[in-house]
Design a protein around this motif. Sequence first.
Motif, mmCIF file in Angstrom:
data_model
loop_
_atom_site.group_PDB
_atom_site.id
_atom_site.type_symbol
_atom_site.label_atom_id
_atom_site.label_comp_id
_atom_site.label_asym_id
_atom_site.label_seq_id
_atom_site.Cartn_x
_atom_site.Cartn_y
_atom_site.Cartn_z
ATOM 1 N N ILE A 81 -10.556 -34.684 -19.943
ATOM 2 C CA ILE A 81 -11.244 -34.684 -21.073
ATOM 3 C C ILE A 81 -11.268 -35.160 -21.989
ATOM 4 N N THR A 82 -12.359 -35.055 -22.828
ATOM 5 C CA THR A 82 -12.339 -35.669 -24.232
ATOM 6 C C THR A 82 -12.312 -34.570 -25.122
ATOM 7 N N PHE A 83 -12.264 -34.490 -26.593
ATOM 8 C CA PHE A 83 -12.942 -34.285 -27.636
ATOM 9 C C PHE A 83 -13.862 -34.731 -29.011
ATOM 10 N N THR A 84 -14.748 -34.589 -29.746
ATOM 11 C CA THR A 84 -15.319 -35.100 -30.063
ATOM 12 C C THR A 84 -15.335 -34.461 -31.572
ATOM 13 N N ARG A 85 -15.282 -35.480 -32.704
ATOM 14 C CA ARG A 85 -15.938 -33.973 -33.572
ATOM 15 C C ARG A 85 -16.716 -34.536 -34.278
ATOM 16 N N ARG A 86 -17.764 -32.917 -34.237
ATOM 17 C CA ARG A 86 -19.197 -33.334 -35.108
ATOM 18 C C ARG A 86 -18.959 -33.266 -36.730
ATOM 19 N N ASP A 87 -20.209 -33.257 -37.202
ATOM 20 C CA ASP A 87 -20.589 -34.111 -39.013
ATOM 21 C C ASP A 87 -19.518 -32.495 -39.408
ATOM 22 N N ASN A 88 -20.255 -31.554 -38.738
ATOM 23 C CA ASN A 88 -19.574 -30.026 -39.807
ATOM 24 C C ASN A 88 -18.388 -29.800 -39.439
ATOM 25 N N GLY A 89 -17.414 -30.731 -38.785
ATOM 26 C CA GLY A 89 -15.744 -30.407 -38.220
ATOM 27 C C GLY A 89 -15.788 -29.911 -37.212
ATOM 28 N N SER A 90 -16.786 -28.908 -36.891
ATOM 29 C CA SER A 90 -16.535 -28.702 -34.984
ATOM 30 C C SER A 90 -15.830 -29.850 -34.045
ATOM 31 N N LEU A 91 -15.536 -28.779 -32.754
ATOM 32 C CA LEU A 91 -14.939 -29.622 -32.386
ATOM 33 C C LEU A 91 -15.710 -29.559 -30.483
ATOM 34 N N ARG A 92 -15.882 -30.341 -29.770
ATOM 35 C CA ARG A 92 -16.569 -30.171 -28.890
ATOM 36 C C ARG A 92 -15.875 -30.805 -27.763
ATOM 37 N N ALA A 93 -15.843 -30.298 -26.452
ATOM 38 C CA ALA A 93 -14.972 -30.278 -24.924
ATOM 39 C C ALA A 93 -16.102 -30.872 -24.189
ATOM 40 N N ASN A 94 -15.468 -32.375 -24.078
ATOM 41 C CA ASN A 94 -16.294 -32.639 -23.025
ATOM 42 C C ASN A 94 -15.793 -33.479 -21.727
ATOM 43 N N PHE A 95 -16.270 -33.229 -20.523
ATOM 44 C CA PHE A 95 -15.869 -32.972 -19.506
ATOM 45 C C PHE A 95 -15.966 -34.934 -18.793
ATOM 46 N N LYS A 96 -15.141 -35.801 -18.361
ATOM 47 C CA LYS A 96 -15.376 -37.096 -17.109
ATOM 48 C C LYS A 96 -15.759 -36.510 -16.955
ATOM 49 N N GLU A 97 -16.135 -38.007 -15.451
ATOM 50 C CA GLU A 97 -16.636 -37.772 -14.631
ATOM 51 C C GLU A 97 -15.815 -37.163 -13.809
ATOM 52 N N LEU A 98 -16.918 -35.682 -12.752
ATOM 53 C CA LEU A 98 -15.703 -35.367 -11.694
ATOM 54 C C LEU A 98 -14.558 -36.512 -10.414
ATOM 55 N N PRO A 99 -13.976 -36.799 -10.548
ATOM 56 C CA PRO A 99 -13.087 -37.992 -9.179
ATOM 57 C C PRO A 99 -12.999 -37.696 -8.392
ATOM 58 N N ILE A 100 -14.839 -36.985 -7.599
ATOM 59 C CA ILE A 100 -14.391 -36.568 -6.442
ATOM 60 C C ILE A 100 -13.998 -37.815 -4.831
ATOM 61 N N GLY A 101 -13.623 -37.538 -4.807
ATOM 62 C CA GLY A 101 -12.622 -38.480 -2.448
ATOM 63 C C GLY A 101 -11.689 -37.635 -2.262
ATOM 64 N N PRO A 102 -11.929 -39.167 -0.774
ATOM 65 C CA PRO A 102 -11.009 -38.808 0.262
ATOM 66 C C PRO A 102 -9.621 -37.590 -0.093
ATOM 67 N N ASP A 103 -8.820 -37.657 -1.191
ATOM 68 C CA ASP A 103 -7.924 -37.008 -1.623
ATOM 69 C C ASP A 103 -7.787 -35.975 -3.341
ATOM 70 N N PHE A 104 -9.254 -36.016 -3.778
ATOM 71 C CA PHE A 104 -9.515 -34.926 -4.171
ATOM 72 C C PHE A 104 -8.876 -33.007 -3.663
ATOM 73 N N ASN A 105 -8.143 -32.584 -4.706
ATOM 74 C CA ASN A 105 -7.885 -31.301 -4.896
ATOM 75 C C ASN A 105 -8.280 -30.813 -5.967
ATOM 76 N N ILE A 106 -9.062 -29.494 -5.851
ATOM 77 C CA ILE A 106 -9.556 -28.853 -6.978
ATOM 78 C C ILE A 106 -8.468 -28.267 -7.554
ATOM 79 N N TYR A 107 -7.423 -27.613 -7.265
ATOM 80 C CA TYR A 107 -6.155 -26.886 -8.320
ATOM 81 C C TYR A 107 -5.304 -28.281 -9.071
ATOM 82 N N ARG A 108 -5.243 -28.911 -8.507
ATOM 83 C CA ARG A 108 -4.438 -30.719 -8.916
ATOM 84 C C ARG A 108 -5.710 -30.669 -10.054
ATOM 85 N N TYR A 109 -6.821 -31.095 -10.281
ATOM 86 C CA TYR A 109 -8.393 -31.289 -10.959
ATOM 87 C C TYR A 109 -8.178 -29.862 -12.484
ATOM 88 N N ALA A 110 -8.211 -28.549 -11.808
ATOM 89 C CA ALA A 110 -7.538 -27.648 -12.364
ATOM 90 C C ALA A 110 -7.078 -27.110 -14.030
#
Length: 131
Positions: A81-110
């Motif tokens: 994830i990344t966090f950006t700060r808006r002009d009014n000071g609020s924070l926004r969480a942004n998910f990066k691209e979901l790395p789905i591959g042969p070794d992807f594990n939803i529990y490890r990702y979460a």
Amino acid sequence: MEIKIQINEERVANVNGMMTFGKTDNGQHVLDFKATEYVEVPAFIANCLVQGMTDGNVYITETAAFTAGKRNPRVFDGKFITFTRRDNGSLRANFKELPIGPDFNIYRYATGVFSELIRALRGLLGKEATK
């Protein structure tokens, strides 16, 4: 007389000694031409549409910038994830691209996302937010 202009990656093209088309070491196209009259223009950077016409004329038209507009500053950059700060000071969480591959594990990702959320919010909001 028809002049065909083709930008070649390996060489510089010269048109009647008046214009030179080429490429810089970092891959940017360059158009250099001799003016028939003295013109003093300060250096500037702009996105332009360059049209080389068959009669030898070159038309350069400034275009709108190719950016998506103002970007909010990134205040946290993690693996998931990344966090950006808006002009009014609020924070926004942004998910990066979901790395789905042969070794992807939803529990490890979460678990990774959860861990980064806690670390980012503690750093951005301080310990008072954990109460």
